[in-house]
Design an enzyme around this catalytic site. Sequence first.
Site, short mmCIF file in Angstrom:
data_model
loop_
_atom_site.label_atom_id
_atom_site.label_comp_id
_atom_site.label_asym_id
_atom_site.label_seq_id
_atom_site.Cartn_x
_atom_site.Cartn_y
_atom_site.Cartn_z
N ARG A 38 43.72 44.23 53.54
CA ARG A 38 43.40 43.48 52.33
C ARG A 38 44.52 42.50 52.03
O ARG A 38 45.66 42.89 51.83
CB ARG A 38 43.19 44.41 51.14
CG ARG A 38 42.86 43.65 49.86
CD ARG A 38 42.14 44.50 48.83
NE ARG A 38 43.00 45.48 48.19
CZ ARG A 38 42.57 46.42 47.37
NH1 ARG A 38 41.27 46.52 47.09
NH2 ARG A 38 43.40 47.26 46.82
N SER A 107 32.66 48.58 47.45
CA SER A 107 33.27 49.14 46.25
C SER A 107 32.21 49.37 45.19
O SER A 107 31.37 48.50 44.96
CB SER A 107 34.30 48.17 45.67
OG SER A 107 35.28 47.83 46.61
N LYS A 136 43.94 46.24 40.82
CA LYS A 136 42.75 45.71 40.15
C LYS A 136 42.99 45.79 38.64
O LYS A 136 42.39 46.60 37.94
CB LYS A 136 41.51 46.56 40.51
CG LYS A 136 41.25 46.69 42.00
CD LYS A 136 40.17 45.72 42.44
CE LYS A 136 39.94 45.84 43.95
NZ LYS A 136 38.86 44.99 44.41
#
Lengths: 217, 217
Positions: A38, A107, A136
């Site tokens: 990521r 997700s 996040k």
Amino acid sequence: RLQQLQNASLYLVTSPSEQILAVVDAALQAGLTLVQYREKTADDTLRLTQAQQLCQLCHQYGALFLVNDRVDLALAVDADGVHLGQQDLPIALAREILGPQKIIGRSTTNPEEMAKAIAEGADYLGVGPVYETPTKPNKTAAGFDYLRYAAANSPIPWFAIGGIDLNNLNEVLLNGAQRVAVVRAIMQAEQPGMITRQFLSELGRQQRLLDLGTHLI
Amino acid sequence: RLQQLQNASLYLVTSPSEQILAVVDAALQAGLTLVQYREKTADDTLRLTQAQQLCQLCHQYGALFLVNDRVDLALAVDADGVHLGQQDLPIALAREILGPQKIIGRSTTNPEEMAKAIAEGADYLGVGPVYETPTKPNKTAAGFDYLRYAAANSPIPWFAIGGIDLNNLNEVLLNGAQRVAVVRAIMQAEQPGMITRQFLSELGRQQRLLDLGTHLI
Ligand code: NI
């Protein structure tokens, strides 16, 4: 690939790091079998280089390598699949581009997203965020209710994610998780290999307990 | 597609706008035949929706539609190709993913980048930035020298880009450009259709002069 995915209890999601290769290498050596790359901010030249290196490294260890978001990057390095957030490409489109052999994960933060992801053909789910996390920052934690819902209802493998570390792992397992995804707990560890071994050991113990329970029923 | 590209003298590169569809529609109606969707900040859900809408719109007018950077997005909407910056995926990789039929363009700022892009198989080049521009604030203008170099040396179609508007268009054409790419001049125009018509008219006049010159030689 799906069998390998099924067998994985620990999922490392990378965060930007100058030691990214060394950290992932240490974790793989400690027994990690599933890695997601990521990288939200770098340009594609760096992304491509890192994805190529990590893909090669994972495959040397026989581990699965997935790419976050970018279906083209996954194709470019011949990764094992992609992980898609709710704001990323629809699973069906990714499947069309990637073909039937690749793993696609999604997700999810609630039962509706779970149902949709499964209907769309996801191979596994992210379930969370369990705890609030800087990765996040704009998501409020989905908490334990959704974990228990996943444990009772998901027909496909799912990974609890969001702020999980060795201190709260037991709480996560007690709420129904059998698989966890981690970022900081390993990426920012001083000894990522040792932390990985401890995660795998705890997760393995839980698995043996569950197996035992199944035999007793 | 390559013939259509060859015939295009004006290239609209979009910038984020609430009126993006209306602006592009007006420009297409005015005769625009080549559009690039550039959206660096939105999430993929919005990107996909806008790319689908723009692709459909362009094809209704028989215009070419390309996507900036994202090879997967181009595949997902079946665009006519991609435009890749120097920091994006290598052309060879994009070609492998997209197949031989799609157009691949590359931004270049100097002769070395031009040579490399051509060797790698680019179908057209961006040449610039001619003037400094807020779209690429960290690039210093490549200026007229590189334009004249491109005019003398590029074997493939190239578009001058970077701060070009109706006020400086003539200067750009006098320095050897036959094709120009614009962002703000059209995206932020009050009457994008009218501006497009004026660009096309100036570019067409230049083309007729060049044709005449060729006949006289
Ligand atoms: Ni995303």
